[in-house]
Design an enzyme around this catalytic site. Structure first.
Site, PDB file in Angstrom:
ATOM      1  N   SER A  13       0.789  -1.233   0.000  1.00  0.00           N
ATOM      2  CA  SER A  13       0.000   0.000   0.000  1.00  0.00           C
ATOM      3  C   SER A  13       0.822   1.285   0.000  1.00  0.00           C
ATOM      4  O   SER A  13       0.434   2.274  -0.641  1.00  0.00           O
ATOM      5  CB  SER A  13      -0.955   0.012   1.188  1.00  0.00           C
ATOM      6  OG  SER A  13      -0.259  -0.163   2.411  1.00  0.00           O
ATOM      7  N   ASP A  58      -3.729   6.066  10.940  1.00  0.00           N
ATOM      8  CA  ASP A  58      -3.656   4.610  11.114  1.00  0.00           C
ATOM      9  C   ASP A  58      -2.278   4.128  11.530  1.00  0.00           C
ATOM     10  O   ASP A  58      -2.093   2.944  11.852  1.00  0.00           O
ATOM     11  CB  ASP A  58      -4.096   3.891   9.844  1.00  0.00           C
ATOM     12  CG  ASP A  58      -3.233   4.236   8.631  1.00  0.00           C
ATOM     13  OD1 ASP A  58      -2.201   4.911   8.790  1.00  0.00           O
ATOM     14  OD2 ASP A  58      -3.607   3.824   7.506  1.00  0.00           O
ATOM     15  N   HIS A  78       0.309   4.175   7.165  1.00  0.00           N
ATOM     16  CA  HIS A  78       0.573   4.884   5.914  1.00  0.00           C
ATOM     17  C   HIS A  78       1.103   6.279   6.190  1.00  0.00           C
ATOM     18  O   HIS A  78       0.751   6.904   7.192  1.00  0.00           O
ATOM     19  CB  HIS A  78      -0.708   4.949   5.081  1.00  0.00           C
ATOM     20  CG  HIS A  78      -1.274   3.606   4.765  1.00  0.00           C
ATOM     21  ND1 HIS A  78      -2.446   3.142   5.305  1.00  0.00           N
ATOM     22  CD2 HIS A  78      -0.793   2.605   3.981  1.00  0.00           C
ATOM     23  CE1 HIS A  78      -2.678   1.916   4.870  1.00  0.00           C
ATOM     24  NE2 HIS A  78      -1.688   1.563   4.063  1.00  0.00           N
TER      25      HIS A  78
END
Length: 375
Positions: free
Chosen positions: A36, A250, A253
């Site tokens: 990601s 979070d 990221h």
């Protein structure tokens, strides 16, 4: 020379429309893959929506932002797929074109799948691994034809038709947090890429970024101790620090600002490895002008005839001289639209013609050179 022209008029008529793109040594290509944080998870802001036209991206998926698979576009995010946003490659490329000579272009080929284990890029494991994943990840995988590694190789080969691969960017590891075997598995994927693309490690370094660090409560920060050991397993690997980069809420990221800085850090490392970059002169003296013929355009390297003067092509119903192609000095088949065979294992000669000996890789022809060992 001119006496030969009438003898091959039919050949000229049949080949005049056949042109092949020659790799431009001033077009630097970078592959990028991972999960990601390579896909990019930063909100795209106004400053990210304009880019120097020298920074291009090759679309690795079809239909994202009206882009077609395998076509080049200005590198406006998202670069990986339509589920991605701003990532490190965006400002990696921007930094390179800002600091490299203006004649140098930069191209990015990005394949990334959020949440994926390194298994997704392993030839022997990706099928079984994909079967066990949630629907949202399967959708991302399917955007790459069900085989992200295969898509990366296919697009990299397409990029090699017009440029030269200079490095591989990598960001992955959160899903493999704490796994001490990860560096050796990364090495295997890296070696596969080098072999499948006919590249040499000393010419194509691996730049691997750290995950969100412990100093800002990164959830997978322990993985950084393993990432730091990567150069022990891969001598041509270089670790890009994430220290000081702020995460999103979070703690997995990076923020958009952090992605921009991270990309700059990748670029600064690559610039150090490149050293003083010399622009290859693509406009050298046209040898055929003294014979009354212009030189062929840069994207026309189809050789129709070779004689004592040089190599000849055809354009607009006229002969033209083909300038020397630096990439073709070591790979004769590039001029014919095919890569040279990798040197990682012996090659079977499937056909031999006036051009040379031909092998096969990845369901396509490849030229066999003196560097290959014949089986």
């Amino acid at each position: 020379m001119k006496g030969k022209f009438t003898l091959i008029a039919a050949l000229l008529a049949n080949t005049i429309a056949l042109t092949y793109a020659a790799p431009d040594p001033n077009f630097h290509i970078y592959l990028a893959f991972g999960q990601s944080n390579m896909e990019g998870q930063g909100p795209i802001e106004a400053q990210d929506k304009t880019v120097d036209s020298r920074f291009k991206m090759l679309s690795t998926v079809d239909g994202c932002n009206n882009r077609s698979l395998g076509e080049w576009y200005e590198a406006i995010p998202p670069l990986a797929n339509c589920d991605g946003r701003l990532g490190p490659v965006d400002y990696f490329g921007r930094t390179l074109v800002k600091k490299l000579p203006e004649q140098i272009k930069v191209g990015a080929v990005v394949v990334a799948v959020a949440g994926c284990d390194i298994q997704l890029f392993e030839k022997d494991n990706y099928i079984e691994y994909s079967k066990e994943q949630p629907d949202w990840m399967v959708g991302r995988i399917n955007a790459y034809g069900g085989n992200p590694y295969g898509r990366l190789v296919d697009m990299a080969k397409k990029a090699q038709e017009v440029g030269v691969i200079k490095g591989i960017l990598f960001h992955q590891g959160e899903t493999n947090n704490g796994q001490v075997t990860w560096p050796s598995r990364v090495k295997a994927v890296y070696n596969d890429l080098l072999s499948d693309l006919g590249l040499k490690a000393e010419n194509v370094p691996l730049l691997a970024g750290e995950v969100v660090p412990e100093s800002v409560n990164g959830l997978c920060a322990a993985m950084n101790d393993i990432i730091k050991t990567l150069p022990e397993t891969i001598p041509t690997a270089h670790v890009i620090s994430s220290e000081g980069l702020e995460p999103q809420d979070d703690n997995l990221h990076f923020s958009s600002a952090a992605y921009r800085t991270f990309g700059e850090r990748y670029a600064e490392t690559m610039l150090e490895l490149l050293g003083d970059v010399e622009v290859v002169d693509n406009t050298s003296e046209c040898w055929s002008e003294k014979l009354g013929y212009s030189c062929c355009s840069e994207n026309n390297t189809r050789v129709v005839l070779t004689d004592d003067d040089g190599k000849w092509g055809a354009e607009n119903g006229e002969w033209c001289g083909i300038r020397a192609n630096p990439a073709a000095e070591t790979c004769w088949s590039i001029e014919l639209g095919y890569p040279c065979c990798s040197t990682s294992e012996c090659k079977v000669v499937y056909e031999e013609d006036d051009d040379g000996k031909w092998g096969a890789e990845n369901n396509d022809w490849c030229g066999i050179t003196s560097e290959n060992t014949i089986c």
